[in-house]
Design an enzyme around this catalytic site. Structure first.
Site, PDB file in Angstrom:
ATOM      1  CE  LYS A 109      -3.885  -2.297   2.341  1.00  0.00           C
ATOM      2  NZ  LYS A 109      -4.917  -2.192   3.405  1.00  0.00           N
ATOM      3  CG  PHE A 152     -13.502   0.739   6.744  1.00  0.00           C
ATOM      4  CD1 PHE A 152     -12.832   0.305   5.607  1.00  0.00           C
ATOM      5  CD2 PHE A 152     -14.356  -0.152   7.390  1.00  0.00           C
ATOM      6  CE1 PHE A 152     -13.014  -0.977   5.112  1.00  0.00           C
ATOM      7  CE2 PHE A 152     -14.538  -1.446   6.904  1.00  0.00           C
ATOM      8  CZ  PHE A 152     -13.864  -1.854   5.755  1.00  0.00           C
ATOM      9  NE  ARG A 208      -6.450 -12.579   4.581  1.00  0.00           N
ATOM     10  CZ  ARG A 208      -7.071 -11.404   4.639  1.00  0.00           C
ATOM     11  NH1 ARG A 208      -6.932 -10.516   3.649  1.00  0.00           N
ATOM     12  NH2 ARG A 208      -7.801 -11.085   5.667  1.00  0.00           N
ATOM     13  CB  THR A 247      -7.304  -6.252   9.500  1.00  0.00           C
ATOM     14  OG1 THR A 247      -7.839  -7.409   8.853  1.00  0.00           O
ATOM     15  CG2 THR A 247      -7.586  -5.022   8.662  1.00  0.00           C
ATOM     16  NE  ARG A 282      -2.599  -6.345   6.580  1.00  0.00           N
ATOM     17  CZ  ARG A 282      -3.793  -6.825   6.246  1.00  0.00           C
ATOM     18  NH1 ARG A 282      -4.368  -7.777   6.973  1.00  0.00           N
ATOM     19  NH2 ARG A 282      -4.407  -6.381   5.182  1.00  0.00           N
ATOM     20  CG  ASN A 292      -3.538  -2.763   6.741  1.00  0.00           C
ATOM     21  OD1 ASN A 292      -3.382  -2.274   5.631  1.00  0.00           O
ATOM     22  ND2 ASN A 292      -4.547  -3.566   7.026  1.00  0.00           N
ATOM     23  CG  HIS A 328      -5.257  -6.217  -0.438  1.00  0.00           C
ATOM     24  ND1 HIS A 328      -6.497  -6.113   0.132  1.00  0.00           N
ATOM     25  CD2 HIS A 328      -5.356  -7.146  -1.432  1.00  0.00           C
ATOM     26  CE1 HIS A 328      -7.316  -6.952  -0.496  1.00  0.00           C
ATOM     27  NE2 HIS A 328      -6.657  -7.584  -1.448  1.00  0.00           N
TER      28      HIS A 328
HETATM   29  O1  CDP Z   1      -7.183  -6.302   4.501  1.00  0.00           O
HETATM   30  P1  CDP Z   1      -8.029  -7.300   5.255  1.00  0.00           P
HETATM   31  O2  CDP Z   1      -8.675  -8.337   4.353  1.00  0.00           O
HETATM   32  O3  CDP Z   1      -7.281  -7.927   6.399  1.00  0.00           O
HETATM   33  O4  CDP Z   1      -9.211  -6.472   5.944  1.00  0.00           O
HETATM   34  P2  CDP Z   1     -10.644  -6.043   5.397  1.00  0.00           P
HETATM   35  O5  CDP Z   1     -11.606  -6.205   6.512  1.00  0.00           O
HETATM   36  O6  CDP Z   1     -10.956  -6.738   4.109  1.00  0.00           O
HETATM   37  O7  CDP Z   1     -10.487  -4.490   5.119  1.00  0.00           O
HETATM   38  C1  CDP Z   1      -9.810  -4.010   3.984  1.00  0.00           C
HETATM   39  C2  CDP Z   1      -8.913  -2.857   4.409  1.00  0.00           C
HETATM   40  O8  CDP Z   1      -9.719  -1.796   4.878  1.00  0.00           O
HETATM   41  C3  CDP Z   1      -7.982  -3.180   5.577  1.00  0.00           C
HETATM   42  O9  CDP Z   1      -6.769  -3.800   5.161  1.00  0.00           O
HETATM   43  C4  CDP Z   1      -7.746  -1.814   6.171  1.00  0.00           C
HETATM   44  O10 CDP Z   1      -6.722  -1.128   5.456  1.00  0.00           O
HETATM   45  C5  CDP Z   1      -9.045  -1.092   5.906  1.00  0.00           C
HETATM   46  N1  CDP Z   1      -9.924  -1.033   7.088  1.00  0.00           N
HETATM   47  C6  CDP Z   1     -10.041   0.170   7.772  1.00  0.00           C
HETATM   48  O11 CDP Z   1      -9.403   1.164   7.411  1.00  0.00           O
HETATM   49  N2  CDP Z   1     -10.866   0.231   8.892  1.00  0.00           N
HETATM   50  C7  CDP Z   1     -11.577  -0.839   9.300  1.00  0.00           C
HETATM   51  N3  CDP Z   1     -12.366  -0.732  10.357  1.00  0.00           N
HETATM   52  C8  CDP Z   1     -11.461  -2.043   8.596  1.00  0.00           C
HETATM   53  C9  CDP Z   1     -10.630  -2.122   7.496  1.00  0.00           C
HETATM   54 MG    MG Z   2     -10.167  -8.240   2.965  1.00  0.00          MG
END
Ligand code: CDP
Ligand code: MG
Length: 140
Positions: free
Chosen positions: A9, A57, A85, A91, A102, A112, A115
């Site tokens: 990112k 978000f 993963r 996350t 991360r 973070n 992705h």
């Molecule tokens: O990336 P990951 O699949 O672990 O998490 P996700 O739940 O699919 O969310 C995608 C991305 O959104 C995350 O990697 C975070 O950068 C962002 N995010 C955020 O800014 N605030 C949240 N409450 C949840 C996710």
């Molecule tokens: Mg995701």
């Protein structure tokens, strides 16, 4: 051997962390079979994060992910999707297991560092923006 997709990112790219992250992936047993830098447009970011459209978000995430260059990485490993993963960690960097990407390189929940796709279908969907619609044709 399975294939998966990772994206470094913007903040991690601008801070010069792409090299260290790629080195960790290779040391961790992931083989790099494709690499492409790209600054996502707003339309591309909407497609990339389509599953999150409308969530609280989303606007912050969209602004961040379009704020600078990203690096898309195609990786091969046994059980590549779940293995990556686990390798990147949770996350939220503060909750990610010590030693994960991360935990080491993430700055915040939004910023973070990386992705990673969470299913083979999402590998195809998400890698298409950096690599076009046929990532399986890239020589590896
Ligand atoms: O990336 P990951 O699949 O672990 O998490 P996700 O739940 O699919 O969310 C995608 C991305 O959104 C995350 O990697 C975070 O950068 C962002 N995010 C955020 O800014 N605030 C949240 N409450 C949840 C996710
Ligand atoms: Mg995701």
């Amino acid at each position: 051997m399975d294939r998966t997709f990772l994206m470094v990112k913007p903040r991690a790219v601008s801070e010069g962390l792409t090299g260290p992250i790629l080195a960790e992936l290779e040391k961790g047993g992931f083989r790099i079979v494709g690499l492409a830098s790209r600054r996502l447009t707003s339309d591309e970011a909407h497609i990339f994060y389509d599953v999150h459209v409308g969530k609280p978000f989303f606007d912050t995430l969209l602004e961040f992910v379009t704020s600078g260059m990203t690096v898309g990485v195609l990786l091969e490993a046994p059980d590549a999707v779940p293995a990556l993963r686990a390798f990147i960690g949770a996350t939220d960097p503060e909750k990610a297991e010590p030693g994960t990407i991360r935990a080491t390189y993430g700055k915040s929940l939004t910023q973070n560092a990386v992705h990673a796709s969470d299913s083979p279908e999402r590998v195809m969907h998400e890698s298409a923006i950096h690599f076009g619609d046929c990532p399986r044709t890239i020589a590896g």
